[in-house]
Design an enzyme around this catalytic site. Structure first.
Site: not given
Length: 544
Positions: A82, A157
């Site tokens: 991610c 993120h």
């Protein structure tokens, strides 16, 4: 021509060319960028994005429709998990870039599940950055130079969580899929589903999202889920906790409604958590898949995929009728670039690809990608051009009219990007971009899934080759993806003279890139020495 007619023409010209906000807005499309989490290459039912390897189990009719309305990419790439994908996407740089530095989620010393702790390894990993620099000119900053309103609604993120700092985001509405609250006097944790807090009522643990946290009721179902009522028994939802995926979709719809009538274009970035673990589907959809004979685990996963799909449709439909009154006169679809992408390969099953999330094999880094822009991007079209998350910043810059070569950071330094624009491919003006090589560099450990590695992918004619270099063993592996999509046949085991020539060229290009980017490699634990790059002709040891 009479003086009166001349005056009319002059007034029309002044109105059209001098800051008419609507004409300026029309030249700069709104951009909606939906990013799925852990959605694999074969997790969608369309075959456009995956050489007709669409899922026969999971149903994604809205994503399939999107593919029929725009251009799909069969060779769309990310990083192995991610954070590095999102960091590269937002910064426009490889992890080696000066404003990036994010190689992995958490650290490059991920604990190995095969052991009680971190295993005995040969290399002490590089100390990475946790988030991208605030000082760079990222994708939000870049679009703001052209007057865009910017929003992040969903998962932060590669950027901080909670989302604070100067990242060019006007609406920094980030949220975690792990929800905590005190319920009946006890600290309680939930994934995806809202909790009824003793002090705050229904909550997602976020001031941004709590207004969407109330349980499902019939009014909500009728107004928001009715387009999908044939897909499941939605009546079972009444009174059950709200799913975060629906809340993110609802928030995004409200944002479109708010911004559709403003003078400035908007960039709406929607990074969903779906279908990341811990996987929790929506009750009606989970029951649907259970009745079809799937196991409980499979049904939850299929449910979450279809729930994601429904919210892709919900956001897309909001462009057609922003104020939701049933009158399409306010339709902004034709002036909106709509993008669907995933942050890495699937965690469940990516056959015929090898590997999964966390791996640099195709199953870990190849994902679905679709662009739609009516009257600009050809419907139901497919491109086999390899594109990477670093390419989105320059591509969107071309659509927004930004000259990225002229961008400067706050300290006066020139902003530098690693990606290449593929806007001309989207517009049907060329088939290929002027780039032969893509790179991946992992100077540490992705738990048991991957060890320190550099990877180069090279386009040769109509084929893509991949050359891996594994730092622990000082070994290489070469694959021809056109003939061997599953990466089963290492061409260096019995190399032909042609493959040896290809490998040597890729070896040299890999070394040149590592040096040019001062790519870190870590140190040997036994002596503290820096781990060396492969030599320019190191692959020659495989000659027969």
């Amino acid at each position: 021509m009479t003086k009166a007619n001349c005056l009319v023409l002059i007034l029309i010209s002044i109105f059209y060319f001098s800051g008419n906000s609507q004409s300026q807005h029309a030249s700069k499309p709104n951009i909606v960028f939906i990013l799925a989490d852990d959605l694999g290459w074969t997790d969608v039912s369309t075959g456009n994005t995956n050489f007709n390897n669409g899922s026969k189990i999971y149903q994604t009719p809205e994503i399939d429709k999107l593919a029929s309305q725009g251009m799909s990419f069969t060779n769309a790439y990310t990083n192995q998990n991610c954070a590095p994908t999102r960091a590269a996407l937002i910064s426009g740089q490889y992890a080696t870039g000066v404003d990036n530095g994010v190689y992995n989620v958490g650290s490059l010393k991920r604990q190995d599940k095969r052991t009680k702790g971190f295993p005995n390894v040969l290399i002490e990993p590089h100390e990475q950055q946790k988030v991208i620099s605030e000082d760079g000119i990222n994708i939000f900053d870049m679009l703001k130079t052209q007057g865009y309103q910017t929003a992040l609604i969903g998962k932060s993120h590669g950027t901080p969580h909670p989302l604070r700092g100067d990242y060019g985001i006007d609406l920094p509405a980030d949220i975690h899929n792990e929800i905590s609250a005190t319920v009946n006097g006890e600290k309680t944790k939930s994934y995806y589903l809202a909790l009824h807090s003793d002090g705050n009522g229904w909550t997602f643990g976020s001031d941004y999202f709590d207004k969407y946290a109330h349980p499902y009721n019939q009014k909500y179902i009728d107004e928001n889920l009715s387009p999908y009522k044939k897909n499941s028994n939605q009546s079972v939802l009444v009174g059950t906790p709200k799913h975060l995926t629906d809340a993110i979709g609802d928030f995004s719809v409200d944002y479109i409604k708010e911004k559709s009538n403003t003078e400035k274009p908007f960039f709406l970035y929607v990074p969903f958590h779906a279908v990341h673990s811990d996987v929790v589907g929506r009750k009606d959809l989970t029951e649907k898949y259970l009745k079809r004979g799937l196991s409980e685990k499979q049904a939850e996963y299929a449910s979450l995929i279809e729930l994601l799909d429904q919210n892709v449709g919900k956001i897309s439909n909001a462009l057609k009728d922003p104020n939701g009154d049933g009158d399409f006169s306010d339709d902004i679809t034709n002036n909106t670039l709509f993008i669907f992408y995933s942050d890495n390969g699937g965690l469940v099953d990516n056959v015929p690809l090898k590997g999964k999330k966390g791996s640099l094999y195709e199953g870990g880094i190849r994902v679905p990608l679709i662009f739609r822009f009516p009257n600009v991007i050809k419907k139901n079209s497919v491109s086999n051009q390899a594109v990477h998350c670093i390419d989105f910043l320059p591509t969107l810059a071309d659509f927004a009219g930004v000259d990225i070569a002229s961008l400067q950071k706050t300290n006066g330094e020139k902003a530098i990007y690693d990606g290449a624009s593929f806007a001309r491919i989207l517009k049907g003006k060329q088939k290929r971009i002027e780039r032969d090589n893509l790179f991946w560099h992992l100077p540490g450990y992705m738990d048991e899934r991957f060890s320190p590695t550099t990877l180069i992918q090279k386009r040769i004619g109509n084929a893509y080759y991949k050359l891996f270099y594994f730092y622990e063993t000082e070994e290489f592996a070469l694959y021809n993806l056109k003939k061997d999509l599953g990466e089963k046949d290492n061409l260096l085991e019995k190399p032909t003279s042609k493959n040896m020539k290809i490998a040597l060229k890729m070896n040299a290009d890999m070394l040149a890139w590592l040096k040019a980017n001062m790519a870190p490699t870590g140190t040997f634990i036994k002596n503290g020495n820096t781990v060396p790059y492969p030599k320019a002709d190191a692959v020659s040891k495989y000659k027969q």
